[in-house]
Each structure stands twice: as structure tokens, then as C-alpha cells.
Design an enzyme around this catalytic site. Structure first.
Site, PDB file in Angstrom:
ATOM      1  N   SER A   1     -77.907 -51.879   2.625  1.00  0.00           N
ATOM      2  CA  SER A   1     -77.464 -50.799   1.751  1.00  0.00           C
ATOM      3  C   SER A   1     -76.015 -51.056   1.376  1.00  0.00           C
ATOM      4  O   SER A   1     -75.311 -51.824   2.060  1.00  0.00           O
ATOM      5  CB  SER A   1     -77.591 -49.456   2.484  1.00  0.00           C
ATOM      6  OG  SER A   1     -76.834 -48.443   1.856  1.00  0.00           O
TER       7      SER A   1
ATOM      8  N   TYR B   1     -75.458 -44.154  10.144  1.00  0.00           N
ATOM      9  CA  TYR B   1     -76.082 -44.955   9.090  1.00  0.00           C
ATOM     10  C   TYR B   1     -75.224 -46.179   8.782  1.00  0.00           C
ATOM     11  O   TYR B   1     -75.741 -47.302   8.693  1.00  0.00           O
ATOM     12  CB  TYR B   1     -76.270 -44.100   7.838  1.00  0.00           C
ATOM     13  CG  TYR B   1     -77.137 -44.743   6.785  1.00  0.00           C
ATOM     14  CD1 TYR B   1     -78.495 -44.917   6.987  1.00  0.00           C
ATOM     15  CD2 TYR B   1     -76.597 -45.170   5.577  1.00  0.00           C
ATOM     16  CE1 TYR B   1     -79.304 -45.504   6.032  1.00  0.00           C
ATOM     17  CE2 TYR B   1     -77.392 -45.756   4.598  1.00  0.00           C
ATOM     18  CZ  TYR B   1     -78.751 -45.925   4.834  1.00  0.00           C
ATOM     19  OH  TYR B   1     -79.537 -46.508   3.880  1.00  0.00           O
TER      20      TYR B   1
END
Length: 241
Positions: free
Chosen positions: A142, A155
Site C-alpha cells: 500500500s 496498518y
């Protein structure tokens, strides 16, 4: 270019969102795709629709935080198809809270799904691919692996860690014909974002199929070529300079 015809592909989190787009894209390219998901009510209808179109796609119930389920699932695929050519570590989770609000159990859960599971899955398929003399592991990272924003500590930690894992696997795999690629994906129009951020403008996000097709492109590179990392972001990506 390589071909995906007859290649056996395992996609985690394959029931919806980006995972579903990957399953569809690779099945359309001729692969035998296993959509692994903890939610079979999502994976089974998807794969049935693809089979109705004459494509080869199958659902596999899999909790990627359970090491025994991973071992059993991979063995089931090998027993049925004799090999695993591609692993796509796509499944992911998040919790949008500050560091102070982040519970240790939530931290562990996010790291288990986003980082520990890709390690275990890769560790399981790596010797199979080495024995075959070929294989490809794709890790869906990501922009969170490149930059940081508030309320996403676990995350970020997991995706930065996944990038490190991916590049280390790349180094270890090359001498054995095993390719490893990290996909740095920007915001997509998927439930992962839209369900959690209803005020988010979908126009600044990209179709997950675009990222899925990029993965297909990476897998279709000639045998002598590997792409260790590729970034795919929407034109108006707000988390990228």
C-alpha cells in the site's frame, strides 16, 4: 511474454474488493484460481459466476491467521492440482484509531493478518516453488508502506513490514527461479475504504480492476525478468506526492 494458462494461483482475501478483481482478471487470463477467504458466502458465488463463464475458479475456506488451516489449504491445492505457481498475499485489515486508542489485541490482529500470514503462506509455498524451479509470490502492499498518516499505526507497521518481507523474499527467491513482487497500491473503490469512510469521494480512487490487471501484467513478464516492486495509484491519489 509468459502465459497464465494452466497456472495454479492462490489469492487470499479473494472474495471481494481487490481480491475478487484479481481472481477474475487471472481467471480470464487462463489461470486456475483459488479464491481463499474466511467468508465463503462471498468467495463461493464469485467463483461460481466465473465457472459459469467457462473459467476455472474455486473457493477455499481459509482463516489466514490459523497456521494449520494454511498448511491444510495449501496441501489441498497441491493434492488437487499438483502444484502452486502463484501466491497473491492480498488479504488485509485495518482499524482507524489513534495509537492511544489502539488495543494490543487489535494491534496483534492487524499484524497477524497483514504481515504474519503472508510470511507463513510464503514460507509454505517457497519450497514448493523452489522444487518446481519457478513460481511467483505477489505481496499487495500500500502507499501506507511509503508514507504515514494519523490513526493507522498498526496498518503502517504491517505494510512497511510487508515491503521488507517482500524484498527479502525476492533476494532469496531469485537463485531458484522464484519471483517476488510487491504491489504498492493506492486508494481503490473497494469496501475496505468505502465501508469505513462513507464521506470519501470515490472519484479520487481507482477501480480495483486496474490494480488487478497490473498484477496480471507482472505475472506475464518473460521468465528472465522480474519486477520487484510496482506502484499503482489513482491520478488524484491524496496519499502520494
Amino acid at each position: 511474454m509468459e502465459t497464465l494458462t494452466g497456472k495454479v494461483v492462490l489469492v487470499t482475501g479473494g472474495g471481494r474488493g481487490l481480491g475478487a478483481a484479481i481472481v477474475e482478471s487471472l481467471a480470464e487470463a487462463g489461470a486456475i484460481v483459488v479464491a481463499a477467504d474466511i467468508r465463503m458466502e462471498l468467495a463461493e458465488p464469485l467463483t461460481q459466476q466465473l465457472r459459469d463463464r467457462g473459467l476455472e475458479a474455486y473457493a477455499l475456506a481459509l482463516d489466514i491467521t490459523d497456521e494449520q488451516q494454511i498448511q491444510d489449504g495449501i496441501q489441498k491445492i497441491v493434492d488437487q492440482h499438483g502444484k502452486i505457481d502463484v501466491l497473491v498475499n492480498n488479504a488485509g485489515t485495518d482499524l482507524t484509531v489513534s495509537v492511544e486508542e489502539m488495543g494490543i489485541d487489535d494491534w496483534d490482529r492487524i499484524l497477524n493478518v497483514n504481515l504474519r500470514a503472508p510470511f507463513i503462506l510464503s514460507r509454505q509455498v517457497f519450497p514448493l516453488m523452489k522444487q518446481q524451479g519457478s513460481g511467483h509470490i505477489v505481496n499487495v502492499a500500500s502507499t501506507a508502506a511509503k508514507r504515514a498518516w494519523a490513526n493507522a499505526s498498526a496498518y503502517h507497521a504491517s505494510k512497511w513490514g510487508l515491503m521488507g518481507l517482500s524484498h527479502s523474499l525476492h533476494v532469496e527467491g531469485r537463485p531458484h527461479g522464484v519471483k517476488v513482487t510487491a504491489i504498492v497500491a493506492g486508494g481503490m473503490r473497494t469496501p475496505f475504504l468505502l465501508d469505513r469512510f462513507p464521506d470519501l469521494d470515490p472519484n479520487v480512487l481507482q477501480d480495483p480492476r486496474n490494480v488487478a490487471d497490473t498484477i496480471r501484467y507482472v505475472l506475464l513478464q518473460p521468465g528472465e525478468t522480474v519486477i520487484p516492486e510496482v506502484t499503482v495509484i489513482p491520478m488524484r491519489e491524496s496519499s502520494w506526492p
